[in-house]
Design a protein around this motif. Structure first.
Motif, PDB file in Angstrom:
ATOM      1  N   ALA A  10     -44.778 -51.969  60.801  1.00 21.73           N
ATOM      2  CA  ALA A  10     -44.125 -51.099  60.807  1.00 21.73           C
ATOM      3  C   ALA A  10     -43.262 -51.065  59.290  1.00 21.73           C
ATOM      4  O   ALA A  10     -43.201 -49.930  58.533  1.00 21.73           O
ATOM      5  N   ALA A  11     -43.170 -52.299  58.666  1.00 14.81           N
ATOM      6  CA  ALA A  11     -42.454 -52.394  57.341  1.00 14.81           C
ATOM      7  C   ALA A  11     -43.508 -52.036  56.271  1.00 14.81           C
ATOM      8  O   ALA A  11     -43.253 -51.100  55.374  1.00 14.81           O
ATOM      9  N   LEU A  12     -44.750 -52.379  56.496  1.00 10.62           N
ATOM     10  CA  LEU A  12     -45.827 -51.989  55.285  1.00 10.62           C
ATOM     11  C   LEU A  12     -46.005 -50.340  55.624  1.00 10.62           C
ATOM     12  O   LEU A  12     -46.084 -49.889  54.592  1.00 10.62           O
ATOM     13  N   ALA A  13     -45.925 -49.917  56.732  1.00  2.97           N
ATOM     14  CA  ALA A  13     -46.094 -48.455  56.865  1.00  2.97           C
ATOM     15  C   ALA A  13     -44.808 -47.308  56.470  1.00  2.97           C
ATOM     16  O   ALA A  13     -45.194 -46.691  55.692  1.00  2.97           O
ATOM     17  N   GLU A  14     -43.760 -48.027  56.558  1.00  5.41           N
ATOM     18  CA  GLU A  14     -42.621 -47.480  55.971  1.00  5.41           C
ATOM     19  C   GLU A  14     -42.666 -47.260  54.348  1.00  5.41           C
ATOM     20  O   GLU A  14     -42.377 -46.521  53.936  1.00  5.41           O
ATOM     21  N   ILE A  15     -42.907 -48.594  54.001  1.00  5.19           N
ATOM     22  CA  ILE A  15     -42.727 -48.859  52.503  1.00  5.19           C
ATOM     23  C   ILE A  15     -43.842 -47.913  51.917  1.00  5.19           C
ATOM     24  O   ILE A  15     -43.677 -46.904  51.098  1.00  5.19           O
ATOM     25  N   ALA A  16     -44.887 -47.947  52.513  1.00  8.16           N
ATOM     26  CA  ALA A  16     -46.010 -47.080  51.952  1.00  8.16           C
ATOM     27  C   ALA A  16     -45.720 -45.574  52.115  1.00  8.16           C
ATOM     28  O   ALA A  16     -45.863 -44.708  51.207  1.00  8.16           O
ATOM     29  N   GLY A  17     -45.339 -45.028  53.042  1.00  9.15           N
ATOM     30  CA  GLY A  17     -44.911 -43.775  53.371  1.00  9.15           C
ATOM     31  C   GLY A  17     -43.905 -43.159  52.640  1.00  9.15           C
ATOM     32  O   GLY A  17     -43.854 -41.927  51.990  1.00  9.15           O
ATOM     33  N   ARG A  29     -46.438 -37.624  40.484  1.00 11.82           N
ATOM     34  CA  ARG A  29     -47.746 -37.872  40.917  1.00 11.82           C
ATOM     35  C   ARG A  29     -48.266 -36.487  41.938  1.00 11.82           C
ATOM     36  O   ARG A  29     -47.196 -35.737  42.179  1.00 11.82           O
ATOM     37  N   THR A  30     -49.305 -36.393  42.332  1.00 12.95           N
ATOM     38  CA  THR A  30     -49.706 -35.245  43.003  1.00 12.95           C
ATOM     39  C   THR A  30     -48.950 -35.117  44.423  1.00 12.95           C
ATOM     40  O   THR A  30     -48.835 -36.136  45.176  1.00 12.95           O
ATOM     41  N   ILE A  31     -48.692 -33.907  44.832  1.00 13.68           N
ATOM     42  CA  ILE A  31     -47.793 -33.816  46.068  1.00 13.68           C
ATOM     43  C   ILE A  31     -48.913 -34.022  47.364  1.00 13.68           C
ATOM     44  O   ILE A  31     -48.396 -34.328  48.073  1.00 13.68           O
ATOM     45  N   TRP A  32     -50.136 -34.025  46.923  1.00 14.40           N
ATOM     46  CA  TRP A  32     -51.303 -34.441  48.131  1.00 14.40           C
ATOM     47  C   TRP A  32     -50.961 -35.903  48.533  1.00 14.40           C
ATOM     48  O   TRP A  32     -51.339 -36.289  49.723  1.00 14.40           O
ATOM     49  N   LEU A  33     -50.261 -36.896  47.983  1.00 12.58           N
ATOM     50  CA  LEU A  33     -49.847 -38.008  48.418  1.00 12.58           C
ATOM     51  C   LEU A  33     -48.861 -37.937  49.420  1.00 12.58           C
ATOM     52  O   LEU A  33     -49.057 -39.144  50.261  1.00 12.58           O
ATOM     53  N   THR A  34     -48.271 -36.879  49.550  1.00 13.84           N
ATOM     54  CA  THR A  34     -47.235 -36.966  50.732  1.00 13.84           C
ATOM     55  C   THR A  34     -47.862 -36.805  51.908  1.00 13.84           C
ATOM     56  O   THR A  34     -47.468 -37.146  53.063  1.00 13.84           O
ATOM     57  N   ALA A  35     -49.115 -36.330  52.093  1.00 10.38           N
ATOM     58  CA  ALA A  35     -50.011 -36.294  53.217  1.00 10.38           C
ATOM     59  C   ALA A  35     -50.471 -37.619  54.015  1.00 10.38           C
ATOM     60  O   ALA A  35     -50.010 -37.741  55.088  1.00 10.38           O
ATOM     61  N   PRO A  36     -50.776 -38.534  53.300  1.00 12.98           N
ATOM     62  CA  PRO A  36     -51.089 -39.794  53.725  1.00 12.98           C
ATOM     63  C   PRO A  36     -49.758 -40.428  53.979  1.00 12.98           C
ATOM     64  O   PRO A  36     -49.351 -41.300  54.765  1.00 12.98           O
ATOM     65  N   GLY A  37     -48.726 -40.167  53.113  1.00 10.97           N
ATOM     66  CA  GLY A  37     -47.291 -40.597  53.421  1.00 10.97           C
ATOM     67  C   GLY A  37     -46.730 -40.207  54.655  1.00 10.97           C
ATOM     68  O   GLY A  37     -46.133 -41.229  55.362  1.00 10.97           O
ATOM     69  N   MET A  38     -46.785 -38.959  54.775  1.00 16.20           N
ATOM     70  CA  MET A  38     -46.536 -38.629  56.372  1.00 16.20           C
ATOM     71  C   MET A  38     -47.133 -39.405  57.409  1.00 16.20           C
ATOM     72  O   MET A  38     -46.652 -39.675  58.465  1.00 16.20           O
ATOM     73  N   ALA A  39     -48.279 -39.519  57.295  1.00 11.96           N
ATOM     74  CA  ALA A  39     -49.152 -40.271  58.419  1.00 11.96           C
ATOM     75  C   ALA A  39     -48.541 -41.506  58.371  1.00 11.96           C
ATOM     76  O   ALA A  39     -48.582 -42.140  59.503  1.00 11.96           O
ATOM     77  N   SER A  40     -48.419 -42.302  57.274  1.00 12.00           N
ATOM     78  CA  SER A  40     -48.038 -43.770  57.556  1.00 12.00           C
ATOM     79  C   SER A  40     -46.428 -43.779  58.019  1.00 12.00           C
ATOM     80  O   SER A  40     -46.406 -44.562  58.757  1.00 12.00           O
ATOM     81  N   LEU A  41     -45.751 -42.851  57.709  1.00 15.70           N
ATOM     82  CA  LEU A  41     -44.403 -42.937  58.233  1.00 15.70           C
ATOM     83  C   LEU A  41     -44.431 -42.618  59.697  1.00 15.70           C
ATOM     84  O   LEU A  41     -43.581 -43.138  60.670  1.00 15.70           O
ATOM     85  N   ALA A  42     -45.328 -41.775  60.228  1.00 13.32           N
ATOM     86  CA  ALA A  42     -45.626 -41.455  61.814  1.00 13.32           C
ATOM     87  C   ALA A  42     -46.226 -42.905  62.296  1.00 13.32           C
ATOM     88  O   ALA A  42     -45.844 -43.180  63.389  1.00 13.32           O
ATOM     89  N   LEU A  43     -46.883 -43.596  61.483  1.00 14.68           N
ATOM     90  CA  LEU A  43     -47.353 -45.050  61.996  1.00 14.68           C
ATOM     91  C   LEU A  43     -46.217 -45.840  62.163  1.00 14.68           C
ATOM     92  O   LEU A  43     -46.089 -46.771  63.087  1.00 14.68           O
ATOM     93  N   PHE A  44     -45.319 -45.795  61.107  1.00 11.27           N
ATOM     94  CA  PHE A  44     -44.036 -46.852  61.263  1.00 11.27           C
ATOM     95  C   PHE A  44     -43.237 -46.472  62.416  1.00 11.27           C
ATOM     96  O   PHE A  44     -43.217 -47.300  63.090  1.00 11.27           O
TER      97      PHE A  44
END
Length: 109
Positions: A10-17, A29-44
């Motif tokens: 969870a900590a790794l996913a939160e930090i990445a997101g 950086r590109t806004i497109w980074l937020t798509a995997p970021g949101m997925a990472s926060l959901a994983l968190f």
């Protein structure tokens, strides 16, 4: 899955997101980074559900030092579970520990 592994994941996913949004908004950086970021926060969020706890607020409190006080506020305000004396003793010890870590004297490196 053991609780410790859930918290580490969870900590790794939160930090990445969160960093994905930081990179977009603060590092241009590109806004497109937020798509995997949101997925990472959901994983968190999902990984925190794997922690062995009857109340989400208590699980969040155990998750990380800087989230402890806010998590017990969450427990009371959102979940309607009033922290008991052991919760208050624990958060007091954690806040004291955090204060010691932050304010304690350090040897020059």
């Amino acid at each position: 899955m053991p609780t410790l592994a859930a918290y580490v994941g969870a900590a790794l996913a939160e930090i990445a997101g969160c960093f994905a949004f930081w990179a977009w908004l603060r590092l241009d950086r590109t806004i497109w980074l937020t798509a995997p970021g949101m997925a990472s926060l959901a994983l968190f969020a999902y990984l925190l559900t794997l922690a062995d706890s009857a109340a989400a607020g208590r699980a969040y409190a155990a998750y990380g030092g800087i989230y402890i006080a806010a998590s017990l506020v969450w427990l009371w305000a959102v979940e309607g579970v009033r922290p008991d004396r052991w919760d208050l003793i624990g958060v007091s010890l954690c806040l004291l520990g955090a204060f010691i870590i932050i304010a304690g004297p350090r040897a020059a490196v």
